[in-house]
Write an enzyme that holds these catalytic residues in place. Structure first.
Site, PDB file in Angstrom:
ATOM      1  N   TYR A   1      -6.683   9.987   4.549  1.00  0.00           N
ATOM      2  CA  TYR A   1      -5.261  10.439   4.027  1.00  0.00           C
ATOM      3  C   TYR A   1      -5.820  11.056   2.860  1.00  0.00           C
ATOM      4  CZ  TYR A   1      -4.084   7.624   8.312  1.00  0.00           C
ATOM      5  OH  TYR A   1      -4.069   7.100   9.304  1.00  0.00           O
TER       6      TYR A   1
ATOM      7  N   HIS B   1      -4.158   3.875  -1.477  1.00  0.00           N
ATOM      8  CA  HIS B   1      -4.883   3.957  -0.161  1.00  0.00           C
ATOM      9  C   HIS B   1      -5.643   5.466  -0.447  1.00  0.00           C
ATOM     10  CE1 HIS B   1      -3.544   4.748   4.331  1.00  0.00           C
ATOM     11  NE2 HIS B   1      -4.947   4.500   4.077  1.00  0.00           N
TER      12      HIS B   1
ATOM     13  N   GLN C   1       0.748  -1.309   0.032  1.00  0.00           N
ATOM     14  CA  GLN C   1       0.185  -0.055   0.022  1.00  0.00           C
ATOM     15  C   GLN C   1       0.801   1.381   0.091  1.00  0.00           C
ATOM     16  OE1 GLN C   1      -2.173   1.298   3.656  1.00  0.00           O
ATOM     17  NE2 GLN C   1      -3.913   0.590   2.447  1.00  0.00           N
TER      18      GLN C   1
HETATM   19  C1  LIG Z   1      -3.160   0.181  14.573  1.00  0.00           C
HETATM   20  C2  LIG Z   1      -3.853   0.029  13.253  1.00  0.00           C
HETATM   21  C3  LIG Z   1      -3.169   0.677  12.018  1.00  0.00           C
HETATM   22  C4  LIG Z   1      -3.954   0.530  10.860  1.00  0.00           C
HETATM   23  N1  LIG Z   1      -3.199   1.188   9.972  1.00  0.00           N
HETATM   24  C5  LIG Z   1      -3.769   1.220   8.559  1.00  0.00           C
HETATM   25  C6  LIG Z   1      -3.253   1.541   7.459  1.00  0.00           C
HETATM   26  O1  LIG Z   1      -1.871   1.840   7.489  1.00  0.00           O
HETATM   27  N2  LIG Z   1      -3.767   1.657   6.312  1.00  0.00           N
HETATM   28  C7  LIG Z   1      -5.173   1.133   6.152  1.00  0.00           C
HETATM   29  O2  LIG Z   1      -5.741   1.251   5.144  1.00  0.00           O
HETATM   30  N3  LIG Z   1      -5.817   0.698   7.300  1.00  0.00           N
HETATM   31  C8  LIG Z   1      -4.980   0.772   8.524  1.00  0.00           C
HETATM   32  N4  LIG Z   1      -6.076   0.343   9.630  1.00  0.00           N
HETATM   33  C9  LIG Z   1      -7.327  -0.167   9.562  1.00  0.00           C
HETATM   34  C10 LIG Z   1      -7.219  -1.202   9.178  1.00  0.00           C
HETATM   35  O3  LIG Z   1      -6.770  -1.877   8.069  1.00  0.00           O
HETATM   36  C11 LIG Z   1      -8.762  -2.084   9.055  1.00  0.00           C
HETATM   37  O4  LIG Z   1      -9.628  -1.600   7.878  1.00  0.00           O
HETATM   38  C12 LIG Z   1      -9.538  -1.542  10.319  1.00  0.00           C
HETATM   39  O5  LIG Z   1      -8.902  -1.568  11.543  1.00  0.00           O
HETATM   40  C13 LIG Z   1     -10.954  -2.126  10.323  1.00  0.00           C
HETATM   41  O6  LIG Z   1     -10.661  -3.641  10.354  1.00  0.00           O
HETATM   42  P1  LIG Z   1     -10.853  -4.712  11.587  1.00  0.00           P
HETATM   43  O7  LIG Z   1     -12.179  -4.149  12.360  1.00  0.00           O
HETATM   44  O8  LIG Z   1     -10.685  -5.872  11.439  1.00  0.00           O
HETATM   45  O9  LIG Z   1      -9.792  -4.088  12.559  1.00  0.00           O
HETATM   46  C14 LIG Z   1      -5.360   0.261  10.786  1.00  0.00           C
HETATM   47  C15 LIG Z   1      -5.978  -0.279  11.874  1.00  0.00           C
HETATM   48  C16 LIG Z   1      -5.372  -0.323  13.164  1.00  0.00           C
HETATM   49  C17 LIG Z   1      -6.224  -0.637  14.395  1.00  0.00           C
END
Ligand SMILES: Cc1cc2nc3c(=O)[nH]c(=O)nc-3n(C[C@H](O)[C@H](O)[C@H](O)COP(=O)(O)O)c2cc1C
Ligand code: SF4
Length: 447
Positions: A174, A169, A101
């Protein structure tokens, strides 16, 4: 009939062995100068070993001005290329695909780092966001083209490093969201105003990456299907609607995207992303590291620390999200899937096999991308293989991992899931121990 979770997913040029993707999870586990670390390799391997079909990398900055926090591995120069095959080859050993990404933060820069001190981050149109209040300035058209070039070069380097795909992304506040969102973008030129103009940069980026990497490379696009910019801040503009996002998804497919990855929220963290608690106690500790970042950060920090205010803020956060956590974005994924012919990946709260299975069987999405439930249980897919609906110690959606990420290593910080605090910390720190690494023998003392 077999389990749909374990059916391979065929994209145009890439096949992934099952329907569970590890969603991007950024964290401060690399070196300050953007060099990748062995901890990064170990971190990604734990999910590949646990059985996910594909891993989407964390936000990988294409320039130091576009990073979110220090200690992320970069892809901003050709000499960064040799690090990435170490990650790719490691996850390939487990028959897991790796999708990178390339990213640019724009105004959403939590901790700028020493190289960016005194430099205002660029955005679509200068206005501070209502949540953190990050300072920023409006990009010129020349700067927009320059950042497009950086994202394209980052994608090219990723392909040179052997990745299986690229994810554009465009979600969660962002830079590309800052152009797409009607809540943020107030430009008056060809990059602002109408939906067509706001989507111009995203579509230019998709087309330019496609042209650079050629037709054989898998290219997917992650975006927020609804902005809900006002969900916690009623005085703010609401931002993009689902109807607008359906059109953006259609255009993205026409521009060359092979899959659409659906999330929500015009900023990060947002009550809907990652859906769960607002861990005010943990934020009171780590958010202090952001005090110089934005004009509303001190206000937020006091709200997280105040015994009187923080319970109210936490309750308002939960109310803004609503009662659904698992599959919170499924209604949006479904609407988008009906409008495009490429596969749709949905993220947001997935943890139980039954919820994932039903979502795919119903036709809401083709695969799910999981972050926190995999942090908690990197072997989640193996639990499903054994017939369990979820692991014995599931993710509690407490969001302490998200709060801790500002200052601590990536990992699960919900002590209630462990026998002791020491066990929790040992698990968090385990990524710093390379596989097969043995403690060196203590040096013998001379007699
Ligand atoms: C600590 C953390 C860092 C994340 N960093 C990114 C990122 O760099 N890029 C992105 O697209 N989403 C990022 N996300 C979002 C996750 O990819 C995901 O879409 C979101 O947490 C929902 O999924 P989940 O409920 O399974 O956690 C991040 C989430 C968390 C918790
Ligand atoms: S800290 Fe652990 S339990 Fe809490 S949301 Fe993160 S992974 Fe889940």
């Amino acid at each position: 009939m077999g389990d749909v979770i374990f059916e391979p997913l065929h994209f145009r040029t890439l096949t992934v062995k099952n329907r569970v993707f590890r969603s991007s999870i950024s964290g401060r586990i690399d070196h300050y100068d953007g060099t990748g670390s062995q901890a990064r390799v170990n971190w990604e391997e734990r999910f590949a070993r646990g059985g996910v079909g594909a891993i989407v990398s964390s936000h990988v900055p294409v320039h130091v001005r576009g990073r979110v926090l220090p200690n992320y591995a970069f892809i901003d120069r050709d000499d960064r290329i040799p690090f990435w095959p170490r990650v790719v080859d490691t996850v390939h050993k487990h028959d897991c695909a790796f999708i990178l990404q390339p990213s640019y933060s724009g105004r959403q820069q939590d901790i700028a780092g020493v190289e960016n001190e005194g430099i205002r981050p660029m955005t679509s149109s200068a206005k501070v966001d209502a949540f953190h209040g990050f300072p920023n300035r409006t990009m010129t058209v020349a700067e927009i083209q320059e950042v497009t070039g950086l994202l394209v070069a980052g994608a090219w380097r990723a392909v040179a490093a052997g990745v299986d795909g690229i994810e554009v992304h465009a979600s969660s506040g962002y830079l590309l969201t800052q152009f797409l969102s009607s809540a943020i973008n107030r430009r008056k030129d060809e990059y602002g105003g109408s939906l067509e103009n706001r989507a111009r940069l995203l579509l230019e980026v998709i087309r330019a990456i496609r042209e650079e990497v050629g037709p054989d490379v898998h290219l997917q696009m992650k975006f927020s299907a609804v902005d809900r910019n006002d969900v916690f801040l009623p005085w703010a503009r609401p931002g993009n609607t689902l109807e607008e996002s359906v059109q953006i998804a259609r255009w993205s497919e026409e521009a060359g995207a092979d899959a659409i990855h659906v999330t929500s929220g015009a900023w990060f963290p947002h009550p809907m992303n990652p859906p769960g608690d607002l861990p005010v106690g943990d934020l009171a500790v780590t958010y202090a590291s952001m005090l110089s970042s934005g004009s509303h950060v001190v206000r937020n920090w006091i709200s997280f620390r105040s015994r009187l205010v923080s319970p109210l803020v936490r309750r308002a956060w939960a109310r803004a999200r609503g009662p659904v956590i698992e599959g919170i974005n499924l209604p949006f994924a479904r609407a988008i899937k009906q409008a495009v012919s490429v596969p749709v990946i949905c993220t947001g709260g997935f943890q139980r096999a039954s919820v994932i299975r039903e979502a795919i069987e119903r036709g809401d999405c083709d695969a799910v991308a999981i972050a926190r439930p995999l942090i908690a249980n990197p072997d989640l897919v193996q639990w499903y293989e054994r017939g369990a609906d979820q692991p014995d110690r599931p993710c509690t959606y407490c969001n302490k991992c998200m709060a801790r990420v500002l200052t601590e290593p990536l990992g699960c910080y919900d002590e209630s899931r462990y026998a002791s605090r020491d066990e929790m910390l040992a698990e968090v720190m385990s990524i710093f121990r390379p596989d097969g690494f043995e403690e060196p023998e203590p040096a013998k003392q001379a007699d």
